[in-house]
Design a protein around this motif. Structure first.
Motif, PDB file in Angstrom:
ATOM      1  N   MET A   1       0.843  -1.198   0.000  1.00  0.00           N
ATOM      2  CA  MET A   1       0.000   0.000   0.000  1.00  0.00           C
ATOM      3  C   MET A   1       0.883   1.255   0.000  1.00  0.00           C
ATOM      4  SD  MET A   1      -3.067   1.264   0.427  1.00  0.00           S
ATOM      5  CE  MET A   1      -3.687   2.872   0.866  1.00  0.00           C
ATOM      6  N   CYS A   2       0.519   2.228  -0.802  1.00  0.00           N
ATOM      7  CA  CYS A   2       1.268   3.479  -0.923  1.00  0.00           C
ATOM      8  C   CYS A   2       1.321   4.214   0.419  1.00  0.00           C
ATOM      9  CB  CYS A   2       0.585   4.349  -1.965  1.00  0.00           C
ATOM     10  SG  CYS A   2       1.191   6.038  -2.037  1.00  0.00           S
ATOM     11  N   LEU A   3       2.520   4.329   0.991  1.00  0.00           N
ATOM     12  CA  LEU A   3       2.654   5.026   2.277  1.00  0.00           C
ATOM     13  C   LEU A   3       2.307   6.516   2.141  1.00  0.00           C
ATOM     14  CD1 LEU A   3       3.490   4.924   5.275  1.00  0.00           C
ATOM     15  CD2 LEU A   3       5.867   5.252   4.546  1.00  0.00           C
ATOM     16  N   PHE A   4       2.542   7.044   0.950  1.00  0.00           N
ATOM     17  CA  PHE A   4       2.284   8.472   0.728  1.00  0.00           C
ATOM     18  C   PHE A   4       0.794   8.799   0.776  1.00  0.00           C
ATOM     19  CE2 PHE A   4       3.459  12.470  -1.620  1.00  0.00           C
ATOM     20  CZ  PHE A   4       4.357  12.901  -0.664  1.00  0.00           C
ATOM     21  N   GLU A   5      -0.057   7.813   0.438  1.00  0.00           N
ATOM     22  CA  GLU A   5      -1.510   8.020   0.582  1.00  0.00           C
ATOM     23  C   GLU A   5      -1.825   8.387   2.033  1.00  0.00           C
ATOM     24  OE1 GLU A   5      -4.356   7.677  -1.314  1.00  0.00           O
ATOM     25  OE2 GLU A   5      -3.665   6.725  -3.155  1.00  0.00           O
TER      26      GLU A   5
ATOM     27  N   PRO B   1      11.461   8.925  -7.975  1.00  0.00           N
ATOM     28  CA  PRO B   1      10.153   9.178  -8.587  1.00  0.00           C
ATOM     29  C   PRO B   1       9.179   8.031  -8.330  1.00  0.00           C
ATOM     30  CG  PRO B   1      11.755   8.541 -10.262  1.00  0.00           C
ATOM     31  CD  PRO B   1      12.513   8.620  -8.971  1.00  0.00           C
ATOM     32  N   CYS B   2       7.897   8.336  -8.474  1.00  0.00           N
ATOM     33  CA  CYS B   2       6.856   7.310  -8.347  1.00  0.00           C
ATOM     34  C   CYS B   2       6.438   6.867  -9.740  1.00  0.00           C
ATOM     35  CB  CYS B   2       5.648   7.886  -7.608  1.00  0.00           C
ATOM     36  SG  CYS B   2       4.260   6.726  -7.566  1.00  0.00           S
ATOM     37  N   PHE B   3       6.351   5.542  -9.947  1.00  0.00           N
ATOM     38  CA  PHE B   3       5.882   5.017 -11.237  1.00  0.00           C
ATOM     39  C   PHE B   3       4.488   4.405 -11.101  1.00  0.00           C
ATOM     40  CE2 PHE B   3      10.491   4.918 -11.271  1.00  0.00           C
ATOM     41  CZ  PHE B   3      10.770   5.571 -12.469  1.00  0.00           C
TER      42      PHE B   3
ATOM     43  N   GLY C   1       1.556   6.051 -10.219  1.00  0.00           N
ATOM     44  CA  GLY C   1       0.369   6.907 -10.326  1.00  0.00           C
ATOM     45  C   GLY C   1       0.434   8.228  -9.596  1.00  0.00           C
ATOM     46  N   ILE C   2       1.571   8.565  -8.984  1.00  0.00           N
ATOM     47  CA  ILE C   2       1.691   9.876  -8.342  1.00  0.00           C
ATOM     48  C   ILE C   2       2.692  10.692  -9.142  1.00  0.00           C
ATOM     49  CG2 ILE C   2       2.260  11.131  -6.221  1.00  0.00           C
ATOM     50  CD1 ILE C   2       0.089   9.237  -5.595  1.00  0.00           C
ATOM     51  N   ASP C   3       2.287  11.881  -9.541  1.00  0.00           N
ATOM     52  CA  ASP C   3       3.160  12.730 -10.331  1.00  0.00           C
ATOM     53  C   ASP C   3       3.928  13.642  -9.389  1.00  0.00           C
ATOM     54  OD1 ASP C   3       4.419  14.141 -12.236  1.00  0.00           O
ATOM     55  OD2 ASP C   3       2.644  15.178 -12.990  1.00  0.00           O
ATOM     56  N   MET C   4       5.203  13.346  -9.169  1.00  0.00           N
ATOM     57  CA  MET C   4       6.002  14.156  -8.250  1.00  0.00           C
ATOM     58  C   MET C   4       6.937  15.073  -9.030  1.00  0.00           C
ATOM     59  SD  MET C   4       6.990  11.523  -5.317  1.00  0.00           S
ATOM     60  CE  MET C   4       5.790  10.946  -4.152  1.00  0.00           C
ATOM     61  N   ALA C   5       7.994  14.525  -9.566  1.00  0.00           N
ATOM     62  CA  ALA C   5       8.991  15.288 -10.315  1.00  0.00           C
ATOM     63  C   ALA C   5      10.027  14.275 -10.754  1.00  0.00           C
ATOM     64  CB  ALA C   5       9.642  16.337  -9.417  1.00  0.00           C
TER      65      ALA C   5
ATOM     66  N   PHE D   1       3.970  -1.953   3.066  1.00  0.00           N
ATOM     67  CA  PHE D   1       3.895  -0.648   2.397  1.00  0.00           C
ATOM     68  C   PHE D   1       4.784  -0.569   1.172  1.00  0.00           C
ATOM     69  CE2 PHE D   1       3.002   0.168   6.888  1.00  0.00           C
ATOM     70  CZ  PHE D   1       1.851   0.939   6.807  1.00  0.00           C
ATOM     71  N   CYS D   2       4.357   0.258   0.207  1.00  0.00           N
ATOM     72  CA  CYS D   2       5.285   0.764  -0.802  1.00  0.00           C
ATOM     73  C   CYS D   2       5.929   2.009  -0.203  1.00  0.00           C
ATOM     74  CB  CYS D   2       4.557   1.152  -2.094  1.00  0.00           C
ATOM     75  SG  CYS D   2       5.689   1.952  -3.278  1.00  0.00           S
ATOM     76  N   THR D   3       7.262   2.026  -0.199  1.00  0.00           N
ATOM     77  CA  THR D   3       8.009   3.196   0.296  1.00  0.00           C
ATOM     78  C   THR D   3       8.998   3.654  -0.778  1.00  0.00           C
ATOM     79  OG1 THR D   3       9.718   1.767   1.257  1.00  0.00           O
ATOM     80  CG2 THR D   3       7.880   2.382   2.698  1.00  0.00           C
ATOM     81  N   ALA D   4       8.724   3.291  -2.031  1.00  0.00           N
ATOM     82  CA  ALA D   4       9.726   3.448  -3.094  1.00  0.00           C
ATOM     83  C   ALA D   4      10.237   4.875  -3.266  1.00  0.00           C
ATOM     84  CB  ALA D   4       9.146   2.941  -4.414  1.00  0.00           C
ATOM     85  N   CYS D   5       9.356   5.873  -3.149  1.00  0.00           N
ATOM     86  CA  CYS D   5       9.834   7.243  -3.389  1.00  0.00           C
ATOM     87  C   CYS D   5      10.758   7.715  -2.267  1.00  0.00           C
ATOM     88  CB  CYS D   5       8.661   8.201  -3.586  1.00  0.00           C
ATOM     89  SG  CYS D   5       7.421   8.123  -2.300  1.00  0.00           S
ATOM     90  N   PHE D   6      10.731   7.005  -1.127  1.00  0.00           N
ATOM     91  CA  PHE D   6      11.638   7.345  -0.020  1.00  0.00           C
ATOM     92  C   PHE D   6      12.887   6.462  -0.022  1.00  0.00           C
ATOM     93  CE2 PHE D   6       7.174   7.635   1.696  1.00  0.00           C
ATOM     94  CZ  PHE D   6       7.036   8.991   1.477  1.00  0.00           C
TER      95      PHE D   6
END
Ligand code: SF4
Length: 490
Positions: free
Chosen positions: A249-253, A395-397, A399-403, A446-451
């Motif tokens: 689950m996306c931790l950023f959610e 970056p997130c692949f 579904g979240i558009d970060m940068a 959790f998904c923590t990939a962007c961190f």
């Protein structure tokens, strides 16, 4: 409407909804449900409604209440609906890519609403085009819709299982057929999806539980990774679409995207964010006079930081709630005012104070820098920045558009360099472990990939390379991918 873009925050992905309402009020319930999911996407909105025979569709650019009026809802007659609010992650933001996606099939028309991002979209699309498939849009969601159309005559369980066998990445989806509503979630469960009851014989499926309250629905359960729910006149049943590969689950959610009044992963979001603020205080204590939130995103965590330390909570800025709703573009001089167009300081609260400034995330750092300057200009003596999202470095692949990586402040600067760049007296981030502990689920859930850079569903090399170089939008890159994926365990 023209969106006055004044911040660098990550962009919400999408909100999906499904309604089964035997009293024929599906469109109206869908409208109010989508309204509650507006925070997940503001570029386009749409509803498809079935009366048991015919599927009617309305989609448009803009906010939910700009796309629908009473007349439009009146024309969407029927008892089953799927709806969508969109921020584009794959496919340009044009009406052609607005959702729900609509397809005709031998078993009747279908409509599909998708939240997430497929990392093998290009590969799948080429495969399907070679097989004679025709696509109307550049959206990866149409790929899901067309796989379902091709297999629906074998039954919904088979059609959804086929999607899960072929599609890689993040997807929470609602599907409408003339007589059936289906919801399903990818085998890693990256994006959320929850089902609720509506009266004695109705149901609602939504990205978040905040869509239930305004329509009088009650949460039943969150779908498990790889699970589907099928609803028709015989009632509701659950089935397995694919064995769950991992829970991610996306931790950023939980830190940022979900509305604070939602319950997600069995946790009340507001309370989880308060606990994040408490943990932040334990990990990064400081001497200060007041704790000030960045409105509205930092409020629960600031309450937690204040409760843990005993430093009084005080509002330091007021947010203009309607600036995003203007049709008028600011001129260049006003653009240069930046964050001041959106946030107005409470000078008498800030004068001479040592401030702990609490927010949920730093992406490029430009907004935080402007807020720190605003507080100093308003008389603050010290500004200690405290952030509940761990440093975003990848970056997130999904579904979240970060940068792109080279634009992410924490990827290109050390904490000390970033502190200096922001002009802050000190800077402290919550740890990944601290954020997960605050939610209260095991760390491997959790998904923590962007961190952390650990991607639970492996991302093709060409996607990561381009994202690293910032050569294209991450979602667009995903659509161009053709590298075979394999799932890895976390
Ligand atoms: S990479 Fe970050 S934003 Fe994307 S799904 Fe994972 S935790 Fe969420």
């Amino acid at each position: 409407m023209i969106d006055v873009e004044l911040d660098d925050s990550p962009k919400e992905e999408c909100g999906v909804l499904g309604v089964f309402a035997p009293d024929e009020s599906a469109a109206r319930i869908g409208f109010f449900g989508l309204f509650a999911l507006q925070h997940r996407g503001q570029e386009s909105a749409g509803l498809a409604v079935s009366d048991g025979e015919k599927v009617r569709l309305r989609r448009g650019m803009g906010l939910v209440n700009q796309v629908f009026d009473a007349q439009a809802l009146e024309e969407l007659k029927g008892h089953i609906a799927v709806g969508h609010t969109r921020y584009s992650t794959t496919g340009a933001s044009v009406l052609r890519n607005a959702q729900p996606v609509f397809c005709q099939s031998q078993v009747g028309d279908i409509a599909v609403a998708h939240n997430g991002n497929l990392v093998n979209a290009r590969e799948l699309r080429i495969e399907m085009e070679l097989d004679g498939e025709h696509f109307d849009s550049s959206s990866d969601s149409e790929i899901l819709a067309r796989i379902i159309v091709r297999n629906l005559h074998k039954g919904p369980e088979v059609a959804v299982a086929e999607v899960m066998r072929r599609a890689k990445g993040a997807y929470s989806v609602t599907v409408l057929t003339p007589r059936m509503l289906i919801g399903f979630r990818d085998p890693a469960g990256i994006r959320p999806l929850v089902v609720g009851s509506l009266g004695s014989d109705g149901y609602v499926i939504a990205s978040e539980t905040c869509a239930f309250n305004p329509v009088g629905a009650t949460a039943i359960q969150e779908l498990e990774p790889g699970e589907m729910v099928i609803i028709d006149s015989r009632g509701m049943r659950f089935a397995c679409g694919a064995k769950s590969t991992c829970k991610a689950m996306c931790l950023f959610e939980l830190i940022y995207f979900a509305r604070p009044d939602s319950v997600m992963y069995g946790t009340a979001i507001y309370s989880a964010r308060e606990r994040m603020g408490r943990k932040l205080a334990l990990e990064h204590p400081t001497e200060a006079d007041i704790v000030v939130p960045v409105p509205d995103s930092g409020i629960p965590a600031a309450m937690g930081y204040s409760a843990e330390t005993g430093i009084p909570f005080r509002e330091g800025m007021i947010k203009s709630r309607y600036i995003h709703r203007t049709f008028i573009q600011p001129d260049q001089r006003m653009r240069e005012l930046g964050v001041k167009m959106k946030l107005s300081p409470l000078v008498d609260h800030l004068q001479g104070q040592r401030v702990v400034l609490v927010d949920d995330s730093i992406v490029r750092g430009t907004t935080t820098k402007q807020i720190v300057r605003l507080l100093f200009e308003s008389g603050a003596k010290e500004v200690h920045v405290r952030i509940t999202a761990p440093p975003i470095k990848h970056p997130c692949f999904y579904g979240i558009d970060m940068a792109s990586t080279k634009e992410l402040a924490a990827a290109i600067m050390s904490i000390e360099e970033l502190e200096k760049y922001l002009g802050a007296t000190s800077l402290g981030y919550l740890s990944v472990e601290g954020a997960m502990d605050a939610v209260g689920r095991p760390h491997n859930n959790f998904c923590t990939a962007c961190f952390t850079g650990k991607y639970p569903v492996e991302v093709p090399d060409d996607l990561t390379k381009d994202a690293l170089e910032g050569t294209a939008d991450v979602g667009e890159i995903a659509a161009l991918s053709h590298t075979q994926l394999r799932l890895i365990e976390i």
